[in-house]
Design an enzyme around this catalytic site. Structure first.
Site, PDB file in Angstrom:
ATOM      1  N   GLY A  67       1.087  -0.994   0.044  1.00 60.21           N
ATOM      2  CA  GLY A  67       0.078   0.276   0.683  1.00 60.21           C
ATOM      3  C   GLY A  67       0.817   1.554   0.133  1.00 60.21           C
ATOM      4  N   GLY A 115       0.191  -5.290   0.931  1.00 59.45           N
ATOM      5  CA  GLY A 115      -1.112  -4.525   0.440  1.00 59.45           C
ATOM      6  C   GLY A 115      -0.687  -5.743  -0.985  1.00 59.45           C
ATOM      7  N   GLU A 138       5.852  -5.734   7.697  1.00 59.49           N
ATOM      8  CA  GLU A 138       5.121  -4.450   8.294  1.00 59.49           C
ATOM      9  C   GLU A 138       6.284  -4.303   9.493  1.00 59.49           C
ATOM     10  OE1 GLU A 138       2.281  -5.655   5.029  1.00 59.49           O
ATOM     11  OE2 GLU A 138       3.332  -6.816   6.942  1.00 59.49           O
ATOM     12  N   ASP A 146      -0.644  -7.355   8.488  1.00 54.29           N
ATOM     13  CA  ASP A 146      -2.650  -6.753   7.764  1.00 54.29           C
ATOM     14  C   ASP A 146      -3.254  -7.673   6.925  1.00 54.29           C
ATOM     15  OD1 ASP A 146      -1.521  -4.523   6.341  1.00 54.29           O
ATOM     16  OD2 ASP A 146      -2.680  -3.690   6.474  1.00 54.29           O
TER      17      ASP A 146
END
Length: 354
Positions: A67, A115, A138, A146
């Site tokens: 992301g 992402g 992350e 996530d």
């Protein structure tokens, strides 16, 4: 190929093709791309003429490097609602892929992180290539794994999910296939042939899943030996410990050079991220997909209200000194209450699925 449009869509031969079109940014995912893809995927789900979906990244370097966390970092410093909107809409897209009732073929040939994993791992087919490098890094930027990591990581073989989550370990094609993050391996120089071969499929002759399985079978080969397979027993032993500190102790006590390398990687990560991620995966094994995504949204907003994400992005992407000053700076200084705060319900702000 135009770089003016961040994401491209085309329907040919009964297949909806998606191209992530930010090659200079390693096809990093923006909120605009998330919104466009969500609308298109929803339309294709209802379109009976579209039998399957295939997604790839423009250029040769990346499928999707994650992301656009730099934009989220900037938004958080301004108090902009992007820090809520980005995660909410990204997680809804992850779920849309998970429940899609059509074959979804992700060509993860290149960098596939964060992402990008969320855009691929929840689909029916994840095809690695020679350039594949998959990671969930992350904890190194003060965040947590996530985009559905709560759900898929605890379901990998043995304790591999926790190992990947706490280290951000980079998977090559053989490792990705061994872990189950990839379902198949097709050499990079055959990717174009694979895509072209969709034109040969007679969608009336069999179920779409069967036809796509057969198509990939024609091109896939063996990626070779997985390094992680050789270390599975050690990973299972050390990462079965009941805390991050105990995992590090087990790695240290093993006397293994590879384990020492792993321990050194873990010790560089955000202590808060490590503690929260450990709890995340412990809880995740008992959650269904929707529950996992709701939990992740709660976690994302807690991290947006904290300090380590902003420090991690500063150190890695802004100042690029690679010297983050985590708060707290030690695992022993992370209060249990702080960890649990990341999982608290948000009331009316909780994630819902339209």
């Amino acid at each position: 190929m135009s770089e003016e449009q961040e994401i491209l869509f085309e329907v040919k031969h009964g297949v909806g093709f998606i191209t992530l079109n930010r090659p200079k940014a390693l096809n990093a995912l923006t909120l605009g791309m998330i919104r466009e893809m969500s609308l298109q995927l929803s339309a294709w789900q209802e379109d009976s003429s579209v039998k399957a979906v295939a997604i790839r990244g423009a250029g040769d370097r990346a499928f999707c490097a994650g992301g656009d966390v730099r934009a989220v970092w900037e938004a958080g410093r301004r108090g902009d609602p992007l820090t809520a909107d980005f995660f909410r809409e990204e997680y809804r897209l992850n779920r849309m892929i998970h429940v899609l009732a059509k074959p979804y073929v992700a060509l993860i040939d290149g960098i596939t992180m964060g992402g990008g994993v969320g855009l691929s791992v929840h689909g029916s087919h994840r095809v690695a290539g020679d350039r594949t490098m998959v990671a969930m890094p992350e904890v190194g930027i003060g965040l947590f794994p996530d985009v559905g990591g709560t759900y898929f990581l605890p379901r990998l073989p043995g304790r591999l999910g926790l190992f990947l989550a706490l280290t951000g370990w980079r998977l090559n094609p053989a490792d990705a296939l061994y872990c189950g993050v990839a379902t198949d391996y097709v050499p990079s120089d055959r990717r174009g042939d694979l895509l072209a071969a969709f034109a040969e499929l007679d969608w009336s002759s069999a179920q779409p899943d069967t036809l796509v399985d057969g198509l990939i079978e024609r091109f896939k080969t063996d990626p070779g030996t997985s390094e992680l397979a050789d270390h599975q027993q050690l990973i299972d032993h050390c990462f079965s410990a009941r805390s991050v500190e105990s995992i590090l102790a087990a790695l240290d006590d093993s006397g293994d050079d590879w384990a020492a390398k792993v321990a050194a990687i873990i010790r560089k990560q955000s202590p808060t991220s490590l503690k929260v991620t450990f709890a995340q995966l412990e809880k995740g094994g008992e959650l269904d997909f929707d529950q996992a995504m709701i939990q992740e949204y709660r976690m994302s907003q807690a991290f947006m209200a904290g300090k380590d994400f902003y420090e991690g992005i500063r150190a890695l992407l802004v100042d690029k000194d690679h010297q983050p000053k985590w708060e707290p700076g030690r695992l022993s200084e992370v209060p249990a209450g702080l960890v649990e705060d990341h999982f608290r319900p948000l009331g009316e702000r909780d994630l819902t699925f339209p």
